[in-house]
Design a protein around this motif. Structure first.
Motif, mmCIF file in Angstrom:
data_model
loop_
_atom_site.group_PDB
_atom_site.id
_atom_site.type_symbol
_atom_site.label_atom_id
_atom_site.label_comp_id
_atom_site.label_asym_id
_atom_site.label_seq_id
_atom_site.Cartn_x
_atom_site.Cartn_y
_atom_site.Cartn_z
ATOM 1 N N ALA A 35 0.825 -1.210 0.000
ATOM 2 C CA ALA A 35 0.000 0.000 0.000
ATOM 3 C C ALA A 35 0.858 1.259 0.000
ATOM 4 C CB ALA A 35 -0.936 -0.005 1.209
ATOM 5 N N VAL A 36 1.988 1.215 0.690
ATOM 6 C CA VAL A 36 2.895 2.367 0.735
ATOM 7 C C VAL A 36 3.418 2.707 -0.656
ATOM 8 C CG1 VAL A 36 5.149 3.142 1.590
ATOM 9 C CG2 VAL A 36 3.563 1.995 3.129
ATOM 10 N N GLY A 37 3.540 1.701 -1.500
ATOM 11 C CA GLY A 37 4.111 1.920 -2.821
ATOM 12 C C GLY A 37 3.124 2.305 -3.897
ATOM 13 N N ILE A 38 1.839 2.309 -3.593
ATOM 14 C CA ILE A 38 0.836 2.662 -4.608
ATOM 15 C C ILE A 38 0.704 4.181 -4.655
ATOM 16 C CG2 ILE A 38 -1.563 2.438 -5.327
ATOM 17 C CD1 ILE A 38 -1.640 -0.231 -3.825
ATOM 18 N N PRO A 39 1.164 4.807 -5.727
ATOM 19 C CA PRO A 39 1.131 6.274 -5.782
ATOM 20 C C PRO A 39 -0.265 6.804 -6.089
ATOM 21 C CG PRO A 39 2.052 5.385 -7.809
ATOM 22 C CD PRO A 39 1.782 4.209 -6.917
ATOM 23 N N ALA A 40 -0.475 8.049 -5.711
ATOM 24 C CA ALA A 40 -1.705 8.727 -6.134
ATOM 25 C C ALA A 40 -1.679 8.855 -7.655
ATOM 26 C CB ALA A 40 -1.792 10.097 -5.486
ATOM 27 N N GLN A 41 -2.782 8.565 -8.279
ATOM 28 C CA GLN A 41 -2.819 8.583 -9.740
ATOM 29 C C GLN A 41 -2.668 10.011 -10.261
ATOM 30 O OE1 GLN A 41 -6.243 7.415 -12.671
ATOM 31 N NE2 GLN A 41 -5.282 5.544 -11.917
ATOM 32 N N PRO A 42 -1.732 10.229 -11.175
ATOM 33 C CA PRO A 42 -1.531 11.582 -11.722
ATOM 34 C C PRO A 42 -2.637 11.957 -12.698
ATOM 35 C CG PRO A 42 -0.121 10.016 -12.842
ATOM 36 C CD PRO A 42 -0.801 9.248 -11.752
ATOM 37 N N ASP A 43 -2.589 13.183 -13.157
ATOM 38 C CA ASP A 43 -3.563 13.659 -14.145
ATOM 39 C C ASP A 43 -3.311 12.936 -15.466
ATOM 40 O OD1 ASP A 43 -5.331 14.991 -15.738
ATOM 41 O OD2 ASP A 43 -4.283 16.915 -15.678
ATOM 42 N N LEU A 44 -4.276 12.173 -15.915
ATOM 43 C CA LEU A 44 -4.135 11.389 -17.140
ATOM 44 C C LEU A 44 -4.993 11.932 -18.281
ATOM 45 C CD1 LEU A 44 -4.109 7.790 -15.597
ATOM 46 C CD2 LEU A 44 -2.148 9.170 -16.312
ATOM 47 N N GLU A 45 -5.399 13.172 -18.168
ATOM 48 C CA GLU A 45 -6.199 13.757 -19.239
ATOM 49 C C GLU A 45 -5.398 13.787 -20.537
ATOM 50 O OE1 GLU A 45 -8.655 17.865 -20.290
ATOM 51 O OE2 GLU A 45 -7.652 17.642 -18.346
ATOM 52 N N GLY A 46 -5.996 13.282 -21.593
ATOM 53 C CA GLY A 46 -5.328 13.238 -22.886
ATOM 54 C C GLY A 46 -4.588 11.941 -23.143
ATOM 55 N N TRP A 47 -4.437 11.093 -22.117
ATOM 56 C CA TRP A 47 -3.767 9.814 -22.314
ATOM 57 C C TRP A 47 -4.749 8.792 -22.860
ATOM 58 C CZ3 TRP A 47 1.366 8.354 -21.360
ATOM 59 C CH2 TRP A 47 2.180 9.379 -20.867
ATOM 60 N N HIS A 48 -4.193 7.792 -23.543
ATOM 61 C CA HIS A 48 -5.027 6.752 -24.136
ATOM 62 C C HIS A 48 -5.760 5.983 -23.037
ATOM 63 C CE1 HIS A 48 -6.220 3.303 -26.565
ATOM 64 N NE2 HIS A 48 -5.918 4.028 -27.634
ATOM 65 N N ARG A 49 -7.007 5.646 -23.299
ATOM 66 C CA ARG A 49 -7.822 4.952 -22.310
ATOM 67 C C ARG A 49 -7.246 3.588 -21.947
ATOM 68 N NH1 ARG A 49 -12.747 6.749 -21.036
ATOM 69 N NH2 ARG A 49 -13.569 4.650 -20.700
ATOM 70 N N LEU A 55 -3.580 0.730 -15.795
ATOM 71 C CA LEU A 55 -3.213 1.250 -14.474
ATOM 72 C C LEU A 55 -4.244 0.836 -13.432
ATOM 73 C CD1 LEU A 55 -1.972 4.922 -15.052
ATOM 74 C CD2 LEU A 55 -0.588 2.970 -14.327
ATOM 75 N N GLN A 56 -5.510 0.985 -13.779
ATOM 76 C CA GLN A 56 -6.571 0.639 -12.840
ATOM 77 C C GLN A 56 -6.500 -0.839 -12.456
ATOM 78 O OE1 GLN A 56 -7.529 3.648 -11.693
ATOM 79 N NE2 GLN A 56 -9.676 3.054 -11.781
ATOM 80 N N LEU A 72 1.788 -4.541 -8.087
ATOM 81 C CA LEU A 72 2.600 -3.344 -7.885
ATOM 82 C C LEU A 72 3.747 -3.290 -8.895
ATOM 83 C CD1 LEU A 72 3.016 -0.829 -6.193
ATOM 84 C CD2 LEU A 72 4.479 -2.166 -4.660
ATOM 85 N N GLY A 73 4.322 -4.440 -9.231
ATOM 86 C CA GLY A 73 5.374 -4.465 -10.245
ATOM 87 C C GLY A 73 4.875 -3.988 -11.593
ATOM 88 N N GLU A 74 3.682 -4.425 -11.971
ATOM 89 C CA GLU A 74 3.100 -3.975 -13.235
ATOM 90 C C GLU A 74 2.800 -2.481 -13.190
ATOM 91 O OE1 GLU A 74 1.400 -4.075 -17.108
ATOM 92 O OE2 GLU A 74 2.857 -5.306 -16.026
ATOM 93 N N LEU A 75 2.310 -2.015 -12.060
ATOM 94 C CA LEU A 75 2.022 -0.585 -11.899
ATOM 95 C C LEU A 75 3.304 0.229 -12.049
ATOM 96 C CD1 LEU A 75 -0.459 1.215 -11.181
ATOM 97 C CD2 LEU A 75 0.314 1.109 -8.810
ATOM 98 N N ALA A 76 4.385 -0.229 -11.410
ATOM 99 C CA ALA A 76 5.669 0.475 -11.503
ATOM 100 C C ALA A 76 6.166 0.527 -12.941
ATOM 101 C CB ALA A 76 6.704 -0.215 -10.610
ATOM 102 N N ARG A 77 6.092 -0.594 -13.638
ATOM 103 C CA ARG A 77 6.583 -0.639 -15.020
ATOM 104 C C ARG A 77 5.747 0.247 -15.939
ATOM 105 N NH1 ARG A 77 7.507 -6.113 -13.503
ATOM 106 N NH2 ARG A 77 5.447 -6.713 -14.265
ATOM 107 N N ALA A 88 6.756 5.849 -10.457
ATOM 108 C CA ALA A 88 7.472 4.582 -10.609
ATOM 109 C C ALA A 88 8.469 4.386 -9.474
ATOM 110 C CB ALA A 88 8.188 4.550 -11.957
ATOM 111 N N GLY A 89 9.188 5.448 -9.113
ATOM 112 C CA GLY A 89 10.159 5.348 -8.036
ATOM 113 C C GLY A 89 9.521 4.973 -6.715
ATOM 114 N N GLN A 90 8.353 5.529 -6.421
ATOM 115 C CA GLN A 90 7.642 5.188 -5.187
ATOM 116 C C GLN A 90 7.292 3.706 -5.164
ATOM 117 O OE1 GLN A 90 4.218 7.672 -4.353
ATOM 118 N NE2 GLN A 90 3.281 6.131 -3.043
ATOM 119 N N ALA A 91 6.830 3.196 -6.294
ATOM 120 C CA ALA A 91 6.467 1.779 -6.362
ATOM 121 C C ALA A 91 7.695 0.880 -6.249
ATOM 122 C CB ALA A 91 5.723 1.500 -7.670
#
Length: 216
Positions: A35-49, A55-56, A72-77, A88-91
């Motif tokens: 849980a410590v490594g899961i970052p707050a999701q950044p602004d993804l406006e304009g990114w491909h769905r 990510l979700q 978490l490994g997939e999230l980091a990558r 990525a660094g947090q994860a």
């Protein structure tokens, strides 16, 4: 006889309960580390769905399991590959604790730290990666490059040579060794290494440039 059997059954039940309690405690501890490594999701406006959905899915797996570390490994990558270096660094930092026997995480975290100018921390992480996975060529190359840049040529050269032992046609390690030969005034040795490098990687422009210098 009946009493003896009863005591045995009670002992077995107590052991099973203790084992179950330990497993539950371990799962909870892993969940907290993840849980410590899961970052707050950044602004993804304009990114491909598709990126957003991946990510979700990875975040949900990291939070809920059953394979939290893989999630978490997939999230980091995903964050790393798409330029979200802080996330990525947090994860990766959390994965160092949650999956400490995997050499991939210290190496990948080191690549981010090196880009932020934290060369010593990156070197330490690459050493850790190689302690866990001595045949990890990417980590050894990164470590050699970092050592060369930080003024430790002897150790850097030793690591490049180990790469060549594992991959004799590794053009980047060959070119790095050629630089050492050129610095030592050994042009013929440098040419031999560079000719082998461009033979392995014909599009390796830096090696061609060095080869031209060596010929001159």
């Amino acid at each position: 006889m009946f009493r003896k059997v009863a005591y045995t059954l009670i002992a077995l039940l107590l052991l099973a309960g203790a084992a179950g309690g330990w497993c539950l405690w371990e799962r909870n501890r892993e969940a907290a580390r993840i849980a410590v490594g899961i970052p707050a999701q950044p602004d993804l406006e304009g990114w491909h769905r598709e990126f957003y959905f991946r990510l979700q899915h990875a975040e949900r797996q990291a939070r809920e399991g059953p394979r939290r570390v893989e999630g978490l490994g997939e999230l980091a990558r995903l964050y790393h590959a798409n330029g979200f270096m802080d996330e990525a660094g947090q994860a990766y930092a959390a994965l160092l604790e949650a999956d400490p026997s995997n050499g991939r995480w210290p190496h990948l975290y080191a690549t981010i730290l090196a880009d932020y100018g934290q060369s010593q921390q990156a070197i330490e992480l690459e050493r850790r990666a190689l302690d866990l996975a001595p045949d990890y060529v990417a980590a050894r190359m990164r470590l050699a490059d970092a050592l060369a840049k930080s003024g430790q040529p002897a150790e850097a050269r030793a690591h490049y040579e180990k790469v060549i032992q594992q991959e004799p046609d590794n053009a980047y390690a060959l070119a790095a060794l050629a630089r050492f030969e050129m610095d030592g005034g050994r042009a013929s040795e440098a040419k031999a290494l560079l000719e082998k490098a461009v033979g392995a990687e014909p599009e390796f422009t830096s090696a061609w440039s060095l080869l031209a210098v060596a010929h001159e």
